[in-house]
Design an enzyme around this catalytic site. Structure first.
Site, PDB file in Angstrom:
ATOM      1  N   SER A 191      23.396  29.204  93.257  1.00  0.00           N
ATOM      2  CA  SER A 191      22.162  28.509  93.606  1.00  0.00           C
ATOM      3  C   SER A 191      20.913  29.389  93.572  1.00  0.00           C
ATOM      4  O   SER A 191      19.808  28.873  93.513  1.00  0.00           O
ATOM      5  CB  SER A 191      22.303  27.845  94.975  1.00  0.00           C
ATOM      6  OG  SER A 191      22.690  28.784  95.946  1.00  0.00           O
ATOM      7  N   HIS A 219      24.959  22.319  91.965  1.00  0.00           N
ATOM      8  CA  HIS A 219      23.991  22.520  90.873  1.00  0.00           C
ATOM      9  C   HIS A 219      24.615  22.326  89.499  1.00  0.00           C
ATOM     10  O   HIS A 219      24.028  22.725  88.501  1.00  0.00           O
ATOM     11  CB  HIS A 219      23.364  23.916  90.974  1.00  0.00           C
ATOM     12  CG  HIS A 219      22.661  24.138  92.264  1.00  0.00           C
ATOM     13  ND1 HIS A 219      21.397  23.648  92.524  1.00  0.00           N
ATOM     14  CD2 HIS A 219      23.061  24.760  93.398  1.00  0.00           C
ATOM     15  CE1 HIS A 219      21.044  23.978  93.755  1.00  0.00           C
ATOM     16  NE2 HIS A 219      22.035  24.653  94.313  1.00  0.00           N
ATOM     17  N   LYS A 250      20.983  16.296  95.179  1.00  0.00           N
ATOM     18  CA  LYS A 250      20.263  17.070  94.158  1.00  0.00           C
ATOM     19  C   LYS A 250      20.084  16.214  92.904  1.00  0.00           C
ATOM     20  O   LYS A 250      19.136  15.438  92.845  1.00  0.00           O
ATOM     21  CB  LYS A 250      20.976  18.394  93.927  1.00  0.00           C
ATOM     22  CG  LYS A 250      20.736  19.292  95.152  1.00  0.00           C
ATOM     23  CD  LYS A 250      21.477  20.580  95.185  1.00  0.00           C
ATOM     24  CE  LYS A 250      21.021  21.369  96.412  1.00  0.00           C
ATOM     25  NZ  LYS A 250      22.098  22.040  97.105  1.00  0.00           N
TER      26      LYS A 250
HETATM   27  C1  LIG Z   1      22.364  22.449  98.441  1.00  0.00           C
HETATM   28  C2  LIG Z   1      23.722  23.007  98.443  1.00  0.00           C
HETATM   29  C3  LIG Z   1      24.682  22.580  99.363  1.00  0.00           C
HETATM   30  C4  LIG Z   1      24.338  21.673 100.495  1.00  0.00           C
HETATM   31  O1  LIG Z   1      24.092  20.390 100.084  1.00  0.00           O
HETATM   32  P1  LIG Z   1      23.201  19.382 100.951  1.00  0.00           P
HETATM   33  O2  LIG Z   1      23.587  18.074 100.418  1.00  0.00           O
HETATM   34  O3  LIG Z   1      21.769  19.740 100.697  1.00  0.00           O
HETATM   35  O4  LIG Z   1      23.571  19.565 102.385  1.00  0.00           O
HETATM   36  C5  LIG Z   1      25.964  23.070  99.231  1.00  0.00           C
HETATM   37  N1  LIG Z   1      26.280  23.958  98.281  1.00  0.00           N
HETATM   38  C6  LIG Z   1      25.376  24.406  97.395  1.00  0.00           C
HETATM   39  C7  LIG Z   1      25.786  25.404  96.355  1.00  0.00           C
HETATM   40  C8  LIG Z   1      24.058  23.960  97.461  1.00  0.00           C
HETATM   41  O5  LIG Z   1      23.157  24.440  96.627  1.00  0.00           O
END
Ligand SMILES: *Cc1c(COP(=O)(O)O)cnc(C)c1O
Length: 402
Positions: A191, A219, A250
């Site tokens: 990330s 991602h 996302k």
């Molecule tokens: C954003 C993210 C999460 C958490 O997800 P949310 O739905 O925002 O709580 C978990 N793992 C990774 C790699 C992320 O980038």
């Protein structure tokens, strides 16, 4: 009334953080928690009354505000209201949740899927439900905080391996007792750096050492693979990841997280995960939005291709201008600045020229590797990307990053 006796570690911890934040705010270099006022299509936002190009979005396919998804959310509110009757196990499960979970299972090529109320909690609850004392969990050093927290909460032996280093992982797997339960966890796309886990390498090691494999696709869903199905599609290794985790916050413009896997794994989680049993179900609007988003991705596959070509253009263009974009191969593009101060100064310059981008500094990344963490989406036009790169170039020269 002041509590006279409180000058303890808690008080000092709070004071230290507030002092640091206020100092950065006074220098005009604080860019976090800025409210966005309006969405102007997928690629622009209104911030402080100014229209800015959006280069900090996780909405990789530009689906936020998509009319079909908005309409699905509105229909769900009209039909079910704004909440549920509580937790999934008792009265909180709606037919909508089942439809969404069936869709996720199908999209991910798994027997079944289960959803939770955030991606963060999905990792926390899944890792801690699967491993415990006497088990081993192997986690990439750059894994997301929610995975790290899940490993700590689990009470399992927590072993971190060097980032994307299969030799190190193998050494660590070899050291664990053969009879111990073993779980290997990694982000599909990291990330902060945007690079991709060596899935063929991890799969091979998991097979040879009898370990379970869990991959976080926060991602990579909608990003990797010809149809946006994720990391297995990207490598042509369908069916190799035991525990396929992802978020609905996302690429999918909603909120929530999911696990897809075998029917037994999902049945186990529905009866063992504390976040599933003790926390309220996803609200109807969010579940319906997520469900419709999966349909839109399948109907508008061109978005996946648009994202890929935008990411390629952005990475190549930044490199040509002399920036270090580290090892990214995806839509997450680190623009390495060096010190925290340089990253803050780059951000200020970018914002002054209406490019909305955010810095990532220590301790989120190692000291000296502060960066802009720029993202592109399928919604950007080539001109938007060219403009942002020109702004970064001017700023980079002024601040001494390039
Ligand atoms: C954003 C993210 C999460 C958490 O997800 P949310 O739905 O925002 O709580 C978990 N793992 C990774 C790699 C992320 O980038």
């Amino acid at each position: 009334m002041e509590n006279e006796r409180r000058d303890d570690s808690i008080e000092r911890r709070i004071r230290a953080m507030c002092t640091r934040v206020q100092q950065i705010q006074q220098e005009g270099l604080y860019f976090y928690n800025i409210p966005i006022e309006e969405l102007h299509g997928g690629a622009r936002v209104l911030v402080n009354g100014r229209e800015m190009g959006m280069f900090a979005s996780y909405g990789y396919l530009g689906l936020l505000g998509h009319p079909r998804i908005n309409a699905a959310a509105q229909r769900a509110v009209a039909k079910y209201g704004s909440g549920t009757h509580g937790v999934r196990t008792l009265a909180g499960t709606l037919t909508l949740h089942r439809e969404l979970e069936d869709m996720i299972a199908e999209f991910k090529g798994a027997e079944a899927a289960v959803t939770f109320s955030s991606g963060y909690v999905t990792n926390l609850t899944t890792v801690s439900a699967l491993v415990g004392r006497h088990d081993y969990v192997f986690s990439d050093k750059l894994n997301h905080a929610s995975i790290v927290d899940g490993c700590l909460l689990s009470g399992a032996k927590f072993v971190r391996f060097r980032h994307n280093d299969m030799n190190d992982l193998e050494e660590k797997l070899r050291e664990a007792p053969t009879t111990a339960g073993k779980l290997v966890v990694a982000d599909a796309v990291f990330s902060m750096d945007g690079d991709i886990i060596d899935l063929p390498g991890v799969v091979d090691l998991c097979r040879r050492y009898g370990a379970w494999l869990m991959i976080d696709e926060a991602h990579s869903l909608g990003v990797l693979g010809k149809n946006g199905k994720g990391i297995e599609e990207h490598f042509g290794l369908e069916g190799t990841v035991d525990i396929k985790m992802g978020t609905l916050s996302k690429t999918i413009p909603s909120v929530g997280g999911y696990i897809a896997g075998s029917a037994d794994l999902i049945r186990y989680l529905r009866h063992q995960s504390r976040a599933y049993i003790f926390s309220a179900a996803l609200p109807p609007a969010q579940a319906a939005a997520a469900l419709e988003a999966f349909r839109v991705i399948q109907d508008e596959v061109w978005r996946v291709e648009a994202l890929r070509s935008n990411a390629e253009m952005f990475i190549k263009g930044l490199k040509r201008r002399g920036f270090d974009t580290m090892k990214t191969e995806t839509a997450i593009v680190p623009v390495l600045c060096g010190t925290d101060e340089k990253a803050f100064a780059m951000t200020r310059e970018a914002h002054q020229e209406d490019v909305f981008v955010l810095p990532v500094v220590s301790p989120a990344v190692p000291e000296g590797l502060a960066r802009l963490r720029a993202t592109v989406t399928a919604a950007h036009a080539p001109e938007d990307i060219e403009h942002a790169m020109d702004v970064f170039e001017r700023a980079g020269k002024k601040i001494g990053v390039i």
